[in-house]
Every structure is written in C-alpha cells, then in structure tokens.
Design a protein around this motif. Structure first.
Motif, PDB file in Angstrom:
ATOM      1  N   ALA A  77       0.826  -1.203   0.000  1.00 15.75           N
ATOM      2  CA  ALA A  77       0.000   0.000   0.000  1.00 15.75           C
ATOM      3  C   ALA A  77       0.860   1.254   0.000  1.00 15.75           C
ATOM      4  N   GLU A  78       1.915   1.237   0.803  1.00 17.26           N
ATOM      5  CA  GLU A  78       2.795   2.403   0.875  1.00 17.26           C
ATOM      6  C   GLU A  78       3.521   2.622  -0.446  1.00 17.26           C
ATOM      7  N   ALA A  79       3.981   1.532  -1.064  1.00 14.69           N
ATOM      8  CA  ALA A  79       4.733   1.658  -2.310  1.00 14.69           C
ATOM      9  C   ALA A  79       3.851   2.087  -3.480  1.00 14.69           C
ATOM     10  N   SER A  80       2.604   1.639  -3.477  1.00 12.88           N
ATOM     11  CA  SER A  80       1.723   1.873  -4.619  1.00 12.88           C
ATOM     12  C   SER A  80       0.877   3.136  -4.486  1.00 12.88           C
ATOM     13  N   GLY A  81       0.646   3.569  -3.242  1.00 14.45           N
ATOM     14  CA  GLY A  81      -0.270   4.682  -3.043  1.00 14.45           C
ATOM     15  C   GLY A  81      -1.719   4.255  -2.972  1.00 14.45           C
ATOM     16  N   TRP A  82      -1.960   2.929  -3.054  1.00 14.42           N
ATOM     17  CA  TRP A  82      -3.326   2.445  -2.894  1.00 14.42           C
ATOM     18  C   TRP A  82      -3.739   2.580  -1.435  1.00 14.42           C
ATOM     19  N   SER A  83      -5.016   2.358  -1.168  1.00  9.71           N
ATOM     20  CA  SER A  83      -5.529   2.513   0.196  1.00  9.71           C
ATOM     21  C   SER A  83      -4.862   1.528   1.143  1.00  9.71           C
ATOM     22  N   GLU A  84      -4.689   1.955   2.386  1.00 10.46           N
ATOM     23  CA  GLU A  84      -4.094   1.088   3.394  1.00 10.46           C
ATOM     24  C   GLU A  84      -5.025  -0.075   3.714  1.00 10.46           C
ATOM     25  N   PRO A  85      -4.453  -1.287   3.937  1.00 12.03           N
ATOM     26  CA  PRO A  85      -5.293  -2.414   4.322  1.00 12.03           C
ATOM     27  C   PRO A  85      -5.778  -2.283   5.755  1.00 12.03           C
ATOM     28  N   ASN A  86      -6.743  -3.124   6.098  1.00 13.51           N
ATOM     29  CA  ASN A  86      -7.221  -3.263   7.481  1.00 13.51           C
ATOM     30  C   ASN A  86      -7.718  -1.950   8.086  1.00 13.51           C
ATOM     31  N   GLY A  87      -8.589  -1.283   7.346  1.00 13.38           N
ATOM     32  CA  GLY A  87      -9.261  -0.131   7.936  1.00 13.38           C
ATOM     33  C   GLY A  87      -8.650   1.203   7.630  1.00 13.38           C
ATOM     34  N   GLY A  88      -7.481   1.251   7.013  1.00 13.23           N
ATOM     35  CA  GLY A  88      -6.881   2.530   6.677  1.00 13.23           C
ATOM     36  C   GLY A  88      -7.387   3.009   5.332  1.00 13.23           C
ATOM     37  N   GLY A  89      -8.415   3.808   5.290  1.00 14.48           N
ATOM     38  CA  GLY A  89      -9.013   4.216   4.017  1.00 14.48           C
ATOM     39  C   GLY A  89     -10.035   3.181   3.581  1.00 14.48           C
ATOM     40  N   ASP A  90     -10.280   3.115   2.261  1.00 13.12           N
ATOM     41  CA  ASP A  90     -11.321   2.210   1.771  1.00 13.12           C
ATOM     42  C   ASP A  90     -10.727   0.955   1.153  1.00 13.12           C
ATOM     43  N   GLY A  91      -9.506   0.572   1.555  1.00 10.80           N
ATOM     44  CA  GLY A  91      -8.839  -0.593   0.988  1.00 10.80           C
ATOM     45  C   GLY A  91      -9.503  -1.889   1.415  1.00 10.80           C
ATOM     46  N   ASP A  92      -9.532  -2.861   0.513  1.00 10.15           N
ATOM     47  CA  ASP A  92     -10.063  -4.190   0.798  1.00 10.15           C
ATOM     48  C   ASP A  92      -9.070  -5.178   0.192  1.00 10.15           C
ATOM     49  N   TRP A  93      -7.923  -5.345   0.824  1.00  7.25           N
ATOM     50  CA  TRP A  93      -6.835  -6.126   0.264  1.00  7.25           C
ATOM     51  C   TRP A  93      -7.113  -7.618   0.416  1.00  7.25           C
ATOM     52  N   ARG A  94      -6.844  -8.365  -0.664  1.00  9.67           N
ATOM     53  CA  ARG A  94      -7.041  -9.806  -0.655  1.00  9.67           C
ATOM     54  C   ARG A  94      -5.775 -10.506  -1.133  1.00  9.67           C
ATOM     55  N   LEU A  95      -5.370 -11.555  -0.426  1.00 12.13           N
ATOM     56  CA  LEU A  95      -4.266 -12.388  -0.887  1.00 12.13           C
ATOM     57  C   LEU A  95      -4.783 -13.262  -2.018  1.00 12.13           C
ATOM     58  N   MET A  96      -4.279 -13.025  -3.215  1.00  9.75           N
ATOM     59  CA  MET A  96      -4.741 -13.772  -4.384  1.00  9.75           C
ATOM     60  C   MET A  96      -3.932 -15.043  -4.598  1.00  9.75           C
ATOM     61  N   HIS A  97      -2.615 -14.969  -4.288  1.00 12.16           N
ATOM     62  CA  HIS A  97      -1.744 -16.092  -4.624  1.00 12.16           C
ATOM     63  C   HIS A  97      -0.433 -15.920  -3.864  1.00 12.16           C
ATOM     64  N   GLU A  98       0.153 -17.015  -3.435  1.00  8.23           N
ATOM     65  CA  GLU A  98       1.515 -16.948  -2.896  1.00  8.23           C
ATOM     66  C   GLU A  98       2.266 -18.201  -3.324  1.00  8.23           C
ATOM     67  N   ALA A  99       3.579 -18.065  -3.473  1.00  6.35           N
ATOM     68  CA  ALA A  99       4.399 -19.190  -3.895  1.00  6.35           C
ATOM     69  C   ALA A  99       5.806 -19.031  -3.348  1.00  6.35           C
TER      70      ALA A  99
END
Length: 277
Positions: free
Chosen positions: A58-80
């Motif tokens: 979020a900090e690097a991209s300028g998107w909304s902060e996860p977990n209540g900071g702004g209107d962000g709704d971050w989802r883990l899509m994939h990990e490897a």
C-alpha cells in the motif's frame, strides 16, 4: 527445499467454493496443514501475509491502506515459494501477470478476451515458444495484444529469501517511463522493444535477503536461468484491492472442459475394457 522447483505453498482447493478461497482463517489452517509448521511460526507468517506485506504494498503503490486505513479491501490472491536451483531453472520470456492470471476474472474490459490467450500456459511452464514456432513470431503475437484490465488491480510483492542477481536469474523489469518503448493504450506500461531490450532497458531486481520488490500486474518482466552455484530463493505474494471473482463465462467454459475430459476418460476406459475382453 533448496533444490526444489517453483512451487505453490499448498495445493489449491479443488472446489471454487472452498472456504480457504474466501476466509483468511480457513486459508491459514489449510496452509499450516500443508507446511507442517508450529503455532508460533504460523502466527508470524499470518502477520506477514495479512499485515506487513500488504501494508508495504500500500505504501509503495499509493493504494488505500489495508485493514481499515481508508477504503482498501486487500485480498491475498496467490503466494508461492520460488526456487531456481544452482546451474538450472527456467528462462521466462517477457510477460505481464495480468495476461496470465486475469483471463478468467470478472470485470475485464474486453469480454472476448476471456478465452485464455494461446501459449500462455506454455510460457508459465518453461518460457519457450511452442514447438515449430519462432521466438520472434511467438513474442510478437503474445505482446501485441493489450493487457487484460480487470476492474480489480493487483500487485506482486516479490521478497528475496537469498541474495538475487543477474547471475542467479533474478527478475528483470521494464520501467513504465522509457522513451524508446511504446506504452499500452490507456496505461503506462512499456512494451519490450526487441531482442536487446533486456540488456538495454531492463532493470535487474538485485536484492538482499529480506528486501522486497513491488510491481503491478501490467509491468513486463523476465528472468533467466540461475548460473550460480547457489539456489535463488524468493517468496512471491500477490494482492488484489478487492476480491477477484471468476466470470460466469469462464466458469461455464471450465465446466464444459471438465465434462469433455470426463467423457473422454469414460470412452477410453470403455475401449480398454473391450480390448481386454
């Protein structure tokens, strides 16, 4: 693990409606079962996956902060967990993750693009063109199309677990702001300009353990085999800003392919039984 091939952390649930696809707790339980780790380590991993890494993104991209900071709704899509063994590993041609991962996503701006682009599964496997097709023609066909732009964007957080360098096959990114490249219509992503593009314009992601590279799904990147005597190890997590859902058309196509495969298997089994009789 140091000599392993690229691998997901745990096998994806067969059902698209499995709780682990929608619930953080259910995913972490499935992950813990697959990796056989203790509760303390599992707690640290949970914080990293669902707090530390998305906050960095979020900090690097300028998107909304996860977990209540702004209107962000971050989802883990994939990990490897991705390992390139010493003196080995694949050569991945230039590609962008939006072409490989979003072809079945709901909300793409071109519904005709919901059929999986030809050759992408092959690129994901070993980065080589299909048999009988030149690398130049293959690249021209693959890279000429516009990227799939889903209603929900996503980012990759590529974290080094060992030092990464050109010698051991690190990622090479193509910067968006490069004067000698054509940008995609409606976006800032640059396209590879030819065989010398990697050396002339690519930026090697050279990291120390614990460093992370964060890039969006429309950024072209490539990587070569590991020419060093040590494994190259990274953790890759991808986050969408909101849920990514399968489109109805892609689901119907998946069901048709599964039915056709089942029917073919039944026919083959019948022929085998007849031959045995």
């Amino acid at each position: 693990a140091a000599a392993a091939s690229d691998s997901t952390i745990c096998e994806p649930p067969a059902s698209l409606y499995h709780p682990a696809r929608q619930s953080t707790d259910a995913y972490l339980r499935l992950r813990a079962q697959s990796t056989n780790i203790g509760s303390e380590q599992a707690s640290r991993i949970a914080r990293a996956l669902f707090s530390t890494l998305p906050s960095c993104a979020a900090e690097a991209s300028g998107w909304s902060e996860p977990n209540g900071g702004g209107d962000g709704d971050w989802r883990l899509m994939h990990e490897a967990y991705i390992v390139k063994p010493p003196h080995g590993g694949s050569h991945y041609l230039w590609h962008r993750d939006c072409d490989r991962h979003l072809w079945c996503a709901e909300g793409v701006d071109n519904t005709a693009a919901l059929d999986q682009p030809p050759g992408l599964a092959h690129v994901a496997r070993d980065g080589a063109p299909p048999e009988g097709e030149s690398a130049e023609l293959y690249a021209a066909e693959l890279y000429a199309r516009p990227p799939l732009r889903a209603a929900v964007p996503y980012l990759t957080v590529w974290t080094a677990l060992s030092r990464t360098s050109r010698q051991n096959g690190t990622l090479v990114l193509l910067p968006a702001q490069t004067a000698s490249h054509a940008a995609d219509s409606g976006g800032g992503a640059a396209r590879p300009c030819g065989a010398a593009c990697e050396e002339a314009h690519g930026v090697a992601v050279e990291l120390q353990p614990g460093d992370a590279c964060i890039f969006s799904s429309d950024v072209f990147h490539t990587s070569r085999p590991n020419r060093s005597g040590r494994p190259r190890q990274v953790h890759c997590a991808q986050y969408s800003l909101g849920p990514l859902r399968w489109s109805r058309r892609a689901l119907e196509r998946r069901e048709r392919l599964a039915a056709a495969a089942s029917a073919a298997a039944a026919v083959n089994a019948s022929h085998t039984a007849s031959a045995a009789a």
